[in-house]
Motif scaffolding. Structure first.
Motif, PDB file in Angstrom:
ATOM      1  N   LEU A 133      29.554  17.235  64.799  1.00  0.00           N
ATOM      2  CA  LEU A 133      30.008  18.562  65.238  1.00  0.00           C
ATOM      3  C   LEU A 133      29.064  19.138  66.284  1.00  0.00           C
ATOM      4  O   LEU A 133      29.504  19.702  67.289  1.00  0.00           O
ATOM      5  CB  LEU A 133      30.121  19.515  64.041  1.00  0.00           C
ATOM      6  CG  LEU A 133      31.196  19.172  62.998  1.00  0.00           C
ATOM      7  CD1 LEU A 133      31.104  20.117  61.809  1.00  0.00           C
ATOM      8  CD2 LEU A 133      32.580  19.231  63.603  1.00  0.00           C
ATOM      9  N   LYS A 134      27.770  18.962  66.060  1.00  0.00           N
ATOM     10  CA  LYS A 134      26.760  19.456  66.998  1.00  0.00           C
ATOM     11  C   LYS A 134      26.881  18.747  68.346  1.00  0.00           C
ATOM     12  O   LYS A 134      26.810  19.371  69.408  1.00  0.00           O
ATOM     13  CB  LYS A 134      25.366  19.237  66.399  1.00  0.00           C
ATOM     14  CG  LYS A 134      24.242  19.843  67.205  1.00  0.00           C
ATOM     15  CD  LYS A 134      22.923  19.687  66.480  1.00  0.00           C
ATOM     16  CE  LYS A 134      21.806  20.396  67.231  1.00  0.00           C
ATOM     17  NZ  LYS A 134      20.508  20.266  66.532  1.00  0.00           N
ATOM     18  N   ILE A 135      27.081  17.436  68.309  1.00  0.00           N
ATOM     19  CA  ILE A 135      27.189  16.644  69.547  1.00  0.00           C
ATOM     20  C   ILE A 135      28.414  17.080  70.344  1.00  0.00           C
ATOM     21  O   ILE A 135      28.341  17.322  71.549  1.00  0.00           O
ATOM     22  CB  ILE A 135      27.278  15.129  69.233  1.00  0.00           C
ATOM     23  CG1 ILE A 135      26.006  14.632  68.523  1.00  0.00           C
ATOM     24  CG2 ILE A 135      27.573  14.315  70.488  1.00  0.00           C
ATOM     25  CD1 ILE A 135      24.773  14.515  69.344  1.00  0.00           C
ATOM     26  N   VAL A 136      29.565  17.183  69.674  1.00  0.00           N
ATOM     27  CA  VAL A 136      30.798  17.570  70.371  1.00  0.00           C
ATOM     28  C   VAL A 136      30.672  18.991  70.923  1.00  0.00           C
ATOM     29  O   VAL A 136      31.072  19.265  72.054  1.00  0.00           O
ATOM     30  CB  VAL A 136      32.031  17.425  69.444  1.00  0.00           C
ATOM     31  CG1 VAL A 136      33.267  18.056  70.073  1.00  0.00           C
ATOM     32  CG2 VAL A 136      32.296  15.952  69.141  1.00  0.00           C
ATOM     33  N   ASN A 137      30.075  19.884  70.147  1.00  0.00           N
ATOM     34  CA  ASN A 137      29.900  21.266  70.617  1.00  0.00           C
ATOM     35  C   ASN A 137      28.920  21.373  71.785  1.00  0.00           C
ATOM     36  O   ASN A 137      28.920  22.368  72.513  1.00  0.00           O
ATOM     37  CB  ASN A 137      29.442  22.172  69.464  1.00  0.00           C
ATOM     38  CG  ASN A 137      30.598  22.582  68.563  1.00  0.00           C
ATOM     39  OD1 ASN A 137      31.718  22.760  69.024  1.00  0.00           O
ATOM     40  ND2 ASN A 137      30.330  22.724  67.274  1.00  0.00           N
ATOM     41  N   SER A 138      28.079  20.358  71.966  1.00  0.00           N
ATOM     42  CA  SER A 138      27.115  20.381  73.069  1.00  0.00           C
ATOM     43  C   SER A 138      27.769  20.044  74.417  1.00  0.00           C
ATOM     44  O   SER A 138      27.176  20.264  75.471  1.00  0.00           O
ATOM     45  CB  SER A 138      25.981  19.379  72.801  1.00  0.00           C
ATOM     46  OG  SER A 138      26.415  18.040  73.016  1.00  0.00           O
ATOM     47  N   VAL A 139      28.986  19.512  74.355  1.00  0.00           N
ATOM     48  CA  VAL A 139      29.698  19.112  75.572  1.00  0.00           C
ATOM     49  C   VAL A 139      30.454  20.327  76.124  1.00  0.00           C
ATOM     50  O   VAL A 139      31.159  21.007  75.374  1.00  0.00           O
ATOM     51  CB  VAL A 139      30.694  17.970  75.263  1.00  0.00           C
ATOM     52  CG1 VAL A 139      31.520  17.612  76.495  1.00  0.00           C
ATOM     53  CG2 VAL A 139      29.945  16.742  74.749  1.00  0.00           C
ATOM     54  N   PRO A 140      30.308  20.627  77.426  1.00  0.00           N
ATOM     55  CA  PRO A 140      31.018  21.773  78.011  1.00  0.00           C
ATOM     56  C   PRO A 140      32.520  21.745  77.691  1.00  0.00           C
ATOM     57  O   PRO A 140      33.139  20.673  77.678  1.00  0.00           O
ATOM     58  CB  PRO A 140      30.775  21.596  79.514  1.00  0.00           C
ATOM     59  CG  PRO A 140      29.492  20.831  79.607  1.00  0.00           C
ATOM     60  CD  PRO A 140      29.489  19.905  78.420  1.00  0.00           C
ATOM     61  N   LYS A 141      33.077  22.931  77.426  1.00  0.00           N
ATOM     62  CA  LYS A 141      34.469  23.058  76.973  1.00  0.00           C
ATOM     63  C   LYS A 141      35.481  22.401  77.930  1.00  0.00           C
ATOM     64  O   LYS A 141      36.497  21.874  77.500  1.00  0.00           O
ATOM     65  CB  LYS A 141      34.835  24.540  76.822  1.00  0.00           C
ATOM     66  CG  LYS A 141      34.156  25.236  75.658  1.00  0.00           C
ATOM     67  CD  LYS A 141      34.950  25.051  74.368  1.00  0.00           C
ATOM     68  CE  LYS A 141      34.500  25.990  73.262  1.00  0.00           C
ATOM     69  NZ  LYS A 141      33.182  25.690  72.722  1.00  0.00           N
ATOM     70  N   GLU A 142      35.181  22.438  79.239  1.00  0.00           N
ATOM     71  CA  GLU A 142      36.137  21.900  80.213  1.00  0.00           C
ATOM     72  C   GLU A 142      36.074  20.376  80.330  1.00  0.00           C
ATOM     73  O   GLU A 142      36.920  19.755  80.968  1.00  0.00           O
ATOM     74  CB  GLU A 142      35.906  22.539  81.589  1.00  0.00           C
ATOM     75  CG  GLU A 142      34.561  22.239  82.247  1.00  0.00           C
ATOM     76  CD  GLU A 142      33.422  23.138  81.767  1.00  0.00           C
ATOM     77  OE1 GLU A 142      32.328  23.046  82.351  1.00  0.00           O
ATOM     78  OE2 GLU A 142      33.630  23.921  80.808  1.00  0.00           O
ATOM     79  N   THR A 143      35.083  19.754  79.683  1.00  0.00           N
ATOM     80  CA  THR A 143      34.913  18.298  79.775  1.00  0.00           C
ATOM     81  C   THR A 143      35.856  17.586  78.815  1.00  0.00           C
ATOM     82  O   THR A 143      35.927  17.920  77.624  1.00  0.00           O
ATOM     83  CB  THR A 143      33.454  17.903  79.461  1.00  0.00           C
ATOM     84  OG1 THR A 143      32.587  18.609  80.341  1.00  0.00           O
ATOM     85  CG2 THR A 143      33.244  16.405  79.641  1.00  0.00           C
ATOM     86  N   LEU A 144      36.582  16.604  79.323  1.00  0.00           N
ATOM     87  CA  LEU A 144      37.502  15.813  78.491  1.00  0.00           C
ATOM     88  C   LEU A 144      36.713  14.772  77.708  1.00  0.00           C
ATOM     89  O   LEU A 144      35.745  14.188  78.214  1.00  0.00           O
ATOM     90  CB  LEU A 144      38.545  15.133  79.379  1.00  0.00           C
ATOM     91  CG  LEU A 144      39.428  16.071  80.221  1.00  0.00           C
ATOM     92  CD1 LEU A 144      40.256  15.287  81.227  1.00  0.00           C
ATOM     93  CD2 LEU A 144      40.331  16.910  79.327  1.00  0.00           C
ATOM     94  N   ILE A 145      37.136  14.532  76.461  1.00  0.00           N
ATOM     95  CA  ILE A 145      36.383  13.643  75.568  1.00  0.00           C
ATOM     96  C   ILE A 145      37.266  12.538  74.989  1.00  0.00           C
ATOM     97  O   ILE A 145      38.376  12.794  74.516  1.00  0.00           O
ATOM     98  CB  ILE A 145      35.766  14.438  74.386  1.00  0.00           C
ATOM     99  CG1 ILE A 145      34.797  15.511  74.887  1.00  0.00           C
ATOM    100  CG2 ILE A 145      35.064  13.504  73.396  1.00  0.00           C
ATOM    101  CD1 ILE A 145      34.295  16.453  73.792  1.00  0.00           C
TER     102      ILE A 145
END
Length: 310
Positions: A133-145
């Motif tokens: 959860l921490k890792i995913v939340n560290s990625v800017p919101k506009e970035t596709l994953i």
């Protein structure tokens, strides 16, 4: 050779060879007892960075030993049984994943640590169930994953964070083995028990849980909770260390579809390692884990990013 003699011989060899034994919570009890460190994937990765021994004997599965080798390229890393693989890691072949990644340009790749070194080398960041959860939340919101390889963990993260991610269709047979029907029947027998579950479990199992978290997280939750009875939905090997932490509490393994002797979900790969194999492995310093240098260097980057964020 009986268990006590084997343990003595292993401890002696460990001293002679300046070796350290890292073991996962899902290993058999005798192996956990002689290990220098017992933990979950994140804890084991962090511990591997700090090892000052010449030899790391990894009592776990293949991808874990690979991760230790990537973090310690100049140390000898050995695994008691090379056949100790992982159904989740196997569900994500590198050639197919490379194509999948190409089909989704402009996405960053976050991979769960339960994958091969080749998959890590194709990743931007690695995560564990402790820090996903921490890792995913560290990625800017506009970035596709892209999230791989575990779709159940991916779904859980999407639900918790509100992020849309492209999921690879992989899963762990151990965490998909829990029977919701048997679990509900067990709850009727133990209405005072709290269900705790690993996020690799299927959504319908997670819906029943009071707490969802990594193996280490589950142990901490049980220690701190005011409840005295728990139904534990993860691989049954965790119960040994968990019971040591809370000897006065009642721990019940969540039931699996399979009618087996323990009425729980066990990882056959984790149980391939035995005390005898640990001794033989340390004695012969084999089987040794090798990771090609190019893969090592590429895979180290996303692992280090994870460790920095953790």
């Amino acid at each position: 050779m009986n268990t006590d003699i084997l343990k003595e011989k292993i401890l002696q060899l460990k001293k002679e060879k300046n070796a350290v034994i890292l073991a996962h919570y899902y290993q058999e009890e005798a192996i956990q007892e002689i290990a220098d460190y017992v933990g979950d994937s994140l804890g084991l990765s962090q511990e591997a960075v700090n090892v000052d021994a010449d030899i790391i004997l990894f009592a776990g599965v293949h991808f874990m030993a690979e991760t230790a080798k990537i973090l310690n390229p100049n140390k000898k890393v050995i695994l008691p049984d090379l056949k100790a693989g992982c159904s989740l890691a196997d569900s994500c072949p590198p050639d197919l994943f490379k194509t999948f990644k190409e089909e989704h340009p402009n996405h960053i790749v976050i991979t769960y640590v339960n994958c091969s070194a080749e998959i890590k080398a194709l990743s931007d960041i690695v995560c564990t169930s402790s820090n996903a959860l921490k890792i995913v939340n560290s990625v800017p919101k506009e970035t596709l994953i892209i999230f791989a390889p575990d779709k159940n963990l991916g779904k859980y993260i999407m639900e918790q964070t509100g992020r849309e991610m492209v999921l690879w269709d992989g899963s762990c047979i151990v965490h998909e083995a829990f029977s919701i029907e048997k679990l509900l029947d067990l709850c009727k027998l133990h209405p005072d028990a709290e269900i705790i579950a690993h996020p690799e479990s299927e959504t319908h199992i997670l819906r029943t849980a009071k707490y969802i978290g990594s193996t280490a997280g589950m142990i901490n939750y049980v220690k701190e909770s005011s409840s005295n009875k728990f139904i534990v939905a993860t691989e049954a090997g965790i119960l040994y260390k968990m019971q040591q932490q809370v000897p006065h509490k009642i721990l019940i393994p969540a039931p699996s579809h399979e009618d087996n002797t323990c009425a729980c979900s066990e990882c056959a790969f984790m149980k391939m390692n035995t005390l005898q194999k640990v001794y033989d492995c340390l004695l012969n310093e084999s089987p040794e884990i090798k990771v090609p240098l190019e893969i090592q260097e590429k895979a180290l980057l996303p692992i280090n990013r994870m460790l920095e964020l953790s």
